[in-house]
Design a protein around this motif. Structure first.
Motif, short mmCIF file in Angstrom:
data_model
loop_
_atom_site.label_atom_id
_atom_site.label_comp_id
_atom_site.label_asym_id
_atom_site.label_seq_id
_atom_site.Cartn_x
_atom_site.Cartn_y
_atom_site.Cartn_z
N SER A 76 0.82 -1.21 0.00
CA SER A 76 0.00 0.00 0.00
C SER A 76 0.85 1.26 0.00
O SER A 76 0.56 2.21 -0.69
CB SER A 76 -0.90 0.04 1.24
OG SER A 76 -1.79 -1.03 1.21
N TYR A 77 1.90 1.25 0.82
CA TYR A 77 2.70 2.46 0.95
C TYR A 77 4.18 2.21 0.70
O TYR A 77 4.79 1.35 1.33
CB TYR A 77 2.52 3.05 2.36
CG TYR A 77 1.08 3.36 2.68
CD1 TYR A 77 0.37 4.28 1.91
CD2 TYR A 77 0.42 2.72 3.72
CE1 TYR A 77 -0.96 4.56 2.18
CE2 TYR A 77 -0.91 2.99 3.99
CZ TYR A 77 -1.60 3.90 3.22
OH TYR A 77 -2.91 4.17 3.48
N ASN A 78 4.72 2.93 -0.27
CA ASN A 78 6.15 2.96 -0.47
C ASN A 78 6.53 4.42 -0.36
O ASN A 78 6.00 5.27 -1.09
CB ASN A 78 6.53 2.44 -1.84
CG ASN A 78 6.28 0.95 -1.96
OD1 ASN A 78 7.08 0.14 -1.55
ND2 ASN A 78 5.11 0.60 -2.50
N THR A 79 7.44 4.74 0.54
CA THR A 79 7.69 6.14 0.84
C THR A 79 9.16 6.47 0.70
O THR A 79 10.03 5.71 1.11
CB THR A 79 7.23 6.43 2.28
OG1 THR A 79 5.86 6.08 2.38
CG2 THR A 79 7.41 7.90 2.62
N LEU A 80 9.40 7.62 0.06
CA LEU A 80 10.77 8.10 -0.12
C LEU A 80 10.93 9.32 0.78
O LEU A 80 10.26 10.33 0.59
CB LEU A 80 10.98 8.50 -1.58
CG LEU A 80 12.39 8.93 -1.96
CD1 LEU A 80 13.30 7.72 -2.06
CD2 LEU A 80 12.37 9.66 -3.31
N LEU A 81 11.81 9.20 1.77
CA LEU A 81 12.00 10.30 2.70
C LEU A 81 13.39 10.91 2.49
O LEU A 81 14.38 10.18 2.46
CB LEU A 81 11.91 9.79 4.15
CG LEU A 81 10.56 9.25 4.58
CD1 LEU A 81 10.67 8.54 5.92
CD2 LEU A 81 9.53 10.37 4.66
N THR A 82 13.43 12.23 2.34
CA THR A 82 14.71 12.90 2.12
C THR A 82 14.83 14.07 3.09
O THR A 82 14.13 15.07 2.93
CB THR A 82 14.78 13.42 0.66
OG1 THR A 82 14.30 12.41 -0.21
CG2 THR A 82 16.21 13.78 0.28
N GLY A 83 15.68 13.94 4.06
CA GLY A 83 15.92 15.03 5.01
C GLY A 83 14.73 15.34 5.90
O GLY A 83 13.68 14.70 5.83
N PRO A 84 14.89 16.37 6.77
CA PRO A 84 13.80 16.77 7.66
C PRO A 84 12.79 17.63 6.90
O PRO A 84 12.92 17.82 5.69
CB PRO A 84 14.53 17.59 8.72
CG PRO A 84 15.71 18.16 8.01
CD PRO A 84 16.10 17.18 6.94
N LYS A 85 11.82 18.16 7.63
CA LYS A 85 10.79 18.98 6.98
C LYS A 85 11.42 20.22 6.35
O LYS A 85 12.45 20.71 6.80
CB LYS A 85 9.72 19.37 8.00
CG LYS A 85 9.98 20.64 8.81
CD LYS A 85 8.90 20.80 9.84
CE LYS A 85 8.10 22.05 9.55
NZ LYS A 85 7.21 22.36 10.70
N GLN A 86 10.81 20.69 5.28
CA GLN A 86 11.37 21.84 4.58
C GLN A 86 10.61 23.10 4.94
O GLN A 86 9.53 23.03 5.53
CB GLN A 86 11.34 21.57 3.06
CG GLN A 86 12.17 20.33 2.74
CD GLN A 86 12.12 19.95 1.26
OE1 GLN A 86 11.45 20.58 0.46
NE2 GLN A 86 12.85 18.89 0.93
N ASP A 87 11.19 24.25 4.57
CA ASP A 87 10.57 25.52 4.93
C ASP A 87 9.08 25.51 4.61
O ASP A 87 8.69 25.11 3.53
CB ASP A 87 11.21 26.66 4.12
CG ASP A 87 12.68 26.79 4.48
OD1 ASP A 87 13.06 26.23 5.52
OD2 ASP A 87 13.43 27.41 3.70
#
Ligand code: SF4
Lengths: 473, 248, 214
Positions: A271-282
C-alpha cells in the motif's frame, strides 16, 4: 569447547506440541506460499527481475564503502544527521543520546528488524522512556512481551482469541469485555489506542528498507501506514538501519520493490512505499525538524570478509521462512533469535556467534526450497554448509557425532573393508529384525523407529549379488 | 558405451533391487555396465556435516575409480548432485583436481535423466496402477529433474500419474537431519504422508532411496496403505519384488 | 556532544576503513553490469486507463473518471452520500479549495489533527503498471493528510499518469529542484494481515481511498 546448547531442540519440541501454533503455521505454509505464487504468475519476467535484483545487491556489496559515502554526503546535504554505529551497544547509546537531547518521553516506533537486532526497546524502557510499537503485529507481541516470530508477520503465532485477551487486559478503558471480537474489531481498537500515541509522541523511530546513495533518501515499505505516521507527526525522527541496505539509484529501488512485495506478502506492490529525504522543509506543515539516520554495522563489515558475504544481499522479505519445512514445523520462537528460518540460521550465528547458535545451521534438511524463492538468489544452503564446516573446524559438534563420522569415514576410505563391513552389517541387521526384533536398541535406529517402520529388503548387499553374478557368467 | 555404475551406499545395503533394475534397463539399451568394487559412497554425509577433508579423500577415490568410463550413472539425485555439483566446489582451490572433478561432473548422470535424455529409452510395459511421484529435493533443485521421471512413467500402459498437492516439498529426510532432529523430521514426513494419502494413489515413486525409506517407514507406521518403489523398479517391472520397507 | 561527535567519526572511520580494506584485499571490486530488461519498451506506448483502473480496484480502492474539474464536486457528493459522511472535508491546497468551494460541499482548510474524517489531496503523478498514486509533500500538500483521515479522496490529472516508477524518478531528476521531504507512493487504502492472515483495511491510515481522474 563442547556444545551444551540444547535450547533449540527443547523449544522445537514444545512448539510441535503447541496446537494453536501448528494451526497458525498452516497459514504460512499454504497462505503465504500461495499468495507469492499468485503474485508472480502474472509477471512473466519475474525470474529476470530476480537475477537483476541479485546483481544489484551483489554490486553494492562489492563497492559498499563508495555507496555509503555517497549516501552519507547526500543525506547530510538534505539536512539529515548521519550516525555510524559499529556495534549494537553503540547504536543503542547513540539513540539514547538523541532522546536525551530532545528531552523525549514518548516514543512511537515503526517496524524495524534492525531495532529488534540491537534490542532497542529494552534499552529505551530501562532508561525510563515510554515506547510503543505501532505496527499492529509488533504491538501485539509487545503487549505479550514476546519477540516477533516472523520477520514480516510478527504475531503470526497468535490466534484471534489470544489477541483479544491481550487487548482486554491492556485496554481497560475502551475494551468491551462482553463482546465477541472480530479481526475488524481488534484492528479498530488498536487504531483508536494508537491514534492518541501518534499525536502525542516526541520521537518517531522507524526502519528503512533501502537507502538511496544517489539522493541520500530512505525508502520505507509498509501496508498499514503506521511508519508514515511515525515519520510525519513527531518533531524528531530516528531511522535505525544497517549498512548493507544502500542502493545506488532510485531506479534500483524500483527494481527491488518489484521483487520485495511479491516475495513477501504476494502483493504486486504494498500500500505504501515512501521516499524520505531530510527533515521537513521551509513552510512544510508537517514532518520532523530533525532526521537522524543511524547506520548500524553490528558484524556486517566482518561478514563481508567471509564466505557469508552473499547473505548481505538479504532484503528481509521472509519468503525463505515461508517455504522452509523446519520453520513451518516449529515457528519462529524456537530459533530463539531475532531472525528465524533459513536467513536467521545464517545471520544469527554470524552476528552473535556459532557457539551460541550451534543448532541453527544444522537444523536444516538442505532441501534448497528457500533459495529457489529468494528474490536476491542468496545461496542459502551453500552458506549453511559453510557454517557447518566452520563448526566442524572449531570442534563444536558433539562427541558422538564426531565419533560416528570418524568411524564411518574410516570405512568409507577403505573400499575392501567397507564392503565387508556392509555385508556383515546387513546380515546382523536382518538377524536383529527378524529373529530378535530388537533394532530399536541400535542408537541411530531408535530415533528412526520412534515414528517410522523399517525393513531392509535383502540379506545381501548389492555388491555381493553383483559379485556372484560375475562369477556365474 | 561403457558405464560405471555408482551404486550408492543406501542402495547397496538396503535396496539392491534398485541397482538391479537400473542395470537391467541400461543393459537392455545396449550399455556395457560395470560396477567397480573400489567404490564406497559419495561423501555426502561428511560434506553435509562440515568435514571437508574426509569429503575430499572420498571424492578423490570416486574420481579415480570412475574416470575411465564414458559415463557415471547413479540411481540417486542427491548422490549424483554431490558428484556433479559439489565435487568441483570441494576442489575449487586445487587446479588439477578441479579439472578432473569438472570432467567427471560432465559425464555424470542420474539414472532417470540418463535413461530419458541420453538413451531416450522406450518402455513397452503395461502396469495398471495409479502412482504419485515425489520430487526429491537435490534432484529437483540441483539437477533439475522434474519432467524425466514423469515422461518415462507415462510410457507405461495403463499407468496413471496423479500429482500430490505439493510434490516438491521436502519429505524431512535430510540425511543425518532425520536422526539429529527426529521430532521435526517426523512432523515434516507426516505432512508429506498425508499429502500422498490424499492423492488416492496405490504407489509412491521417487528417485532417491533416502526419501523413499523415510516416507514408506512413516506411511507404514501411520497405516497408510501405499506401496513405495524407486522409479526404475517400475520401469524395469516390479512383479517379483516387495515394496520398499516391506518384508515377507 | 563533542564526545559523541568524536565517537561517531571514529566509528565511521572504523567501519568504512574496514570495508575498504576487505574489498581491496580480496579484490572484490567489480564494475557494474547493466540490468537486463528494466522497463524497455514502455515509454512510447499510450497509457492504458483501463489497466490503471483495474489495478486501482485490485488494490481495494475505488475510482471514477470525470470530464472536467467542474464535475469533481458532484462526484465527491455522491461518494460522501454513499458512505454516509457529513463531516467537513479537509483541503489545504488553495487551488483545489477554490475549485471545490461554492458547490455546496462542506470543506475546511483548518482542521484538528485529532479529528479528521475526510481529506482531499492532489496526486502529483500516478503509475499505470500498479495503480499507484504519487504524492509529493510541500506546504500545500502535507503528508499527514494522506494518512490521518478515515476517507481519502485523491484528485488526479489523467495526463500525469506514467507507465512505471522509473518514469517518476526521471521526472524528479528533470525537475532540477531538490527533492521534497516526502514522496508517497500510495496503492490502495491502509491494510493489515497481521491477525490470522485476514486482510483488514484501515489499519492506521485511510480505511478507504477514492481516486477521481480528470
Ligand atoms: S534470505 Fe532471501 S528469501 Fe530470505 S528473507 Fe532474505 S531476501 Fe528474503
Amino acid at each position: 569447547m563442547p556444545n551444551t546448547n540444547t535450547e533449540f531442540k527443547y523449544k522445537a519440541r514444545e512448539a510441535l506440541k503447541d496446537e494453536q501454533l501448528q494451526q497458525a503455521l498452516v497459514g504460512v505454509k499454504q497462505g503465504l506460499v500461495n499468495n507469492r505464487l499468485d503474485a508472480i504468475k502474472v509477471v512473466p519476467e519475474f525470474e529476470s527481475f530476480r537475477n537483476d535484483a541479485a546483481a544489484v545487491k551483489q554490486h553494492v556489496l562489492e563497492n559498499l564503502d563508495l555507496y555509503l559515502e555517497e549516501f552519507e554526503e547526500n543525506a547530510i546535504s538534505s539536512g539529515a544527521i548521519v550516525h555510524w554505529a559499529k556495534t549494537a551497544e553503540d547504536a543503542r547509546q547513540i539513540i539514547l543520546d538523541i532522546c536525551k537531547q530532545n528531552n523525549a518521553k514518548n516514543i512511537i516506533k515503526g517496524k524495524s528488524m534492525v531495532s529488534e537486532e540491537i534490542r532497542l526497546n529494552e534499552a529505551l524502557k530501562n532508561n525510563g522512556l515510554d515506547v510503543v510499537e505501532t505496527d499492529l503485529g509488533e504491538y501485539i507481541v509487545q503487549l505479550a512481551d514476546e519477540p516477533p516470530s516472523h520477520i514480516i508477520m510478527p504475531c503470526i503465532h497468535k490466534t484471534l482469541s489470544q489477541i483479544t485477551q491481550l487487548f482486554r487486559k491492556n485496554h481497560t478503558d475502551i475494551h468491551k469485555a462482553d463482546k465477541n471480537y472480530s479481526v475488524a474489531d481488534i484492528v479498530n481498537e488498536a487504531r483508536e489506542v494508537m491514534r492518541r500515541k501518534f499525536l502525542s509522541a516526541d520521537i518517531g523511530i522507524i526502519g528503512a528498507n533501502f537507502l538511496i546513495a544517489e539522493t541520500g533518501s530512505i525508502v520505507l515499505v509498509t501496508n498499514e501506514g503506521n511508519g508514515d505516521l511515525c515519520s510525519c507527526l513527531p518533531k524528531t525522527q530516528i531511522i535505525t538501519t544497517s549498512i548493507e541496505k544502500v542502493l545506488p539509484t532510485l531506479d534500483d529501488a524500483s527494481l527491488l520493490l518489484k521483487v520485495l512485495a511479491r516475495s513477501a506478502t504476494g502483493q504486486q506492490i504494498t500500500s505504501y512505499n515512501t521516499l524520505l529525504t531530510g527533515p521537513k522543509q521551509d513552510n512544510d506543515k508537517d514532518g520532523p525538524e530533525e532526521m537522524h539516520i543511524v547506520l548500524v554495522d553490528n558484524g556486517r563489515s566482518k561478514m563481508l570478509k567471509t564466505e557469508l558475504r552473499e547473505m548481505l544481499r538479504c532484503i528481509r522479505c521472509g519468503a525463505c521462512l515461508n517455504h522452509c519445512p523446519v520453520y513451518g514445523s516449529v515457528g519462529g520462537h524456537a530459533y530463539n533469535s531475532v531472525y528465524p528460518g533459513p536467513m536467521g540460521s545464517i545471520l544469527s550465528p554470524a552476528i552473535e556467534g556459532l557457539e551460541k547458535y550451534y543448532d541453527l545451521p544444522n537444523a536444516c534438511t538442505l532441501n534448497g526450497r528457500c533459495e529457489s524463492v529468494c528474490p536476491v538468489k542468496i545461496p542459502l544452503t551453500k552458506i549453511l554448509r559453510h557454517l557447518r564446516n566452520e563448526q566442524f573446524k572449531k570442534r563444536l559438534n558433539n562427541k558422538s557425532t564426531r565419533f560416528s563420522l570418524k568411524l564411518w569415514s574410516f570405512f568409507a576410505t577403505r573400499p575392501k573393508l567397507y564392503h565387508r563391513f556392509n555385508s556383515l552389517f546387513i546380515n546382523a541387521l536382518n538377524i536383529y529384525i527378524n529373529i530378535l526384533n530388537r533394532c530399536s536398541a541400535i542408537p541411530v535406529f531408535s530415533s528412526w523407529l520412534k515414528s517410522r517402520d523399517f525393513a531392509p529388503s535383502q540379506q545381501k548387499t548389492f555388491q555381493q549379488i553383483w559379485q556372484s553374478r560375475k562369477e556365474n557368467d | 558405451m561403457k558405464i560405471g555404475f555408482f551404486v550408492t551406499c543406501l542402495v547397496d545395503t538396503l535396496r539392491p533391487e534398485i541397482a538391479i533394475a537400473s542395470i537391467k534397463l541400461l543393459e537392455d539399451a545396449n550399455c556395457d555396465v560395470h560396477v567397480p568394487s573400489q567404490q564406497t559412497c559419495c561423501a555426502q554425509i561428511a560434506f553435509n556435516n562440515g568435514d571437508l577433508e574426509t569429503s575430499k579423500s572420498i571424492a578423490r577415490n570416486v574420481i579415480n575409480v570412475f574416470e575411465p568410463f564414458d559415463y557415471l550413472v547413479a540411481p540417486s539425485g542427491s548422490c549424483l548432485s554431490m558428484i556433479k555439483v559439489h565435487y568441483p566446489e570441494l576442489f575449487k582451490d586445487e587446479a588439477k583436481m578441479l579439472e578432473r572433478a569438472n570432467n567427471l561432473s560432465e559425464k555424470s548422470y542420474e539414472i532417470l535423466t540418463f535413461l530419458n535424455d541420453i538413451l531416450d529409452i522406450k518402455i513397452k510395459k503395461r502396469f495398471p496402477a495409479t502412482v504419485t511421484y515425489h520430487d526429491s529435493c537435490s534432484g529437483l533443485r540441483e539437477l533439475g529433474i522434474k519432467s524425466q521421471p514423469r515422461k518415462l512413467l507415462s510410457q507405461i500402459k495403463d499407468l496413471k500419474i496423479t500429482e500430490m498437492h505439493e510434490p516438491e516439498v521436502c519429505c524431512g529426510f535430510g540425511g543425518t537431519f532425520c536422526v539429529k532432529y527426529p521430532e521435526i523430521s517426523t512432523n515434516i514426513v507426516t505432512e508429506k504422508s498425508n499429502d500422498i494419502k490424499n492423492t488416492g494413489a496405490d504407489i509412491l515413486v521417487g528417485g532417491d532411496l533416502g526419501c523413499l525409506l523415510n516416507i514408506s517407514g512413516r506411511c507404514s507406521r501411520m497405516n497408510i496403505p501405499i506401496k513405495c518403489f524407486h522409479t526404475v523398479e517400475l520401469l524395469a517391472g516390479i512383479d517379483d519384488c516387495l515394496p520398499i520397507g516391506k518384508t515377507k | 556532544m563533542t564526545d559523541l561527535m568524536y565517537l561517531n567519526s571514529k566509528q565511521r572511520t572504523d567501519i568504512l576503513g574496514d570495508i575498504k580494506l576487505t574489498l581491496d584485499d580480496l579484490g572484490l571490486r567489480k564494475e557494474r553490469k547493466k540490468n537486463n530488461l528494466i522497463d524497455k519498451n514502455t515509454a512510447s506506448k499510450d497509457i492504458n486507463i483501463e489497466k490503471f483502473k483495474k489495478c486501482i480496484i485490485d488494490a481495494s480502492a475505488t475510482i471514477s473518471i470525470v470530464n472536467s474539474p467542474d464535475n469533481i464536486s458532484l462526484e465527491v457528493k455522491t461518494f460522501l452520500h454513499d458512505k454516509n459522511i457529513s463531516s467537513p472535508i479537509a483541503i489545504i491546497d488553495p487551488q483545489l479549495f477554490d475549485e471545490i468551494d461554492g458547490h455546496g460541499l462542506n470543506i475546511t482548510n483548518e482542521y484538528d489533527r485529532n479529528d479528521i474524517t475526510v481529506s482531499m489531496t492532489k496526486a502529483w503523478m500516478a503509475i499505470e503498471e500498479t495503480g499507484s498514486l504519487i504524492m509529493k509533500s510541500c506546504p500545500r500538500n502535507p503528508t499527514s493528510l494522506n494518512f490521518l483521515p478515515d476517507y481519502h479522496i485523491v484528485i488526479l490529472d489523467r495526463n500525469s499518469i506514467v507507465h512505471n516508477m522509473n518514469q517518476v524518478w526521471k521526472e524528479l531528476r528533470e525537475s532540477k529542484k531538490s527533492l521534497p521531504r516526502t514522496i508517497n507512493i500510495i496503492t490502495g487504502p491502509s491494510r493489515t494481515a497481521d491477525i490470522e492472515h485476514t486482510i483488514q483495511l484501515g489499519a492506521h491510515g485511510p480505511r478507504s481511498l477514492h481516486v477521481i481522474v480528470i
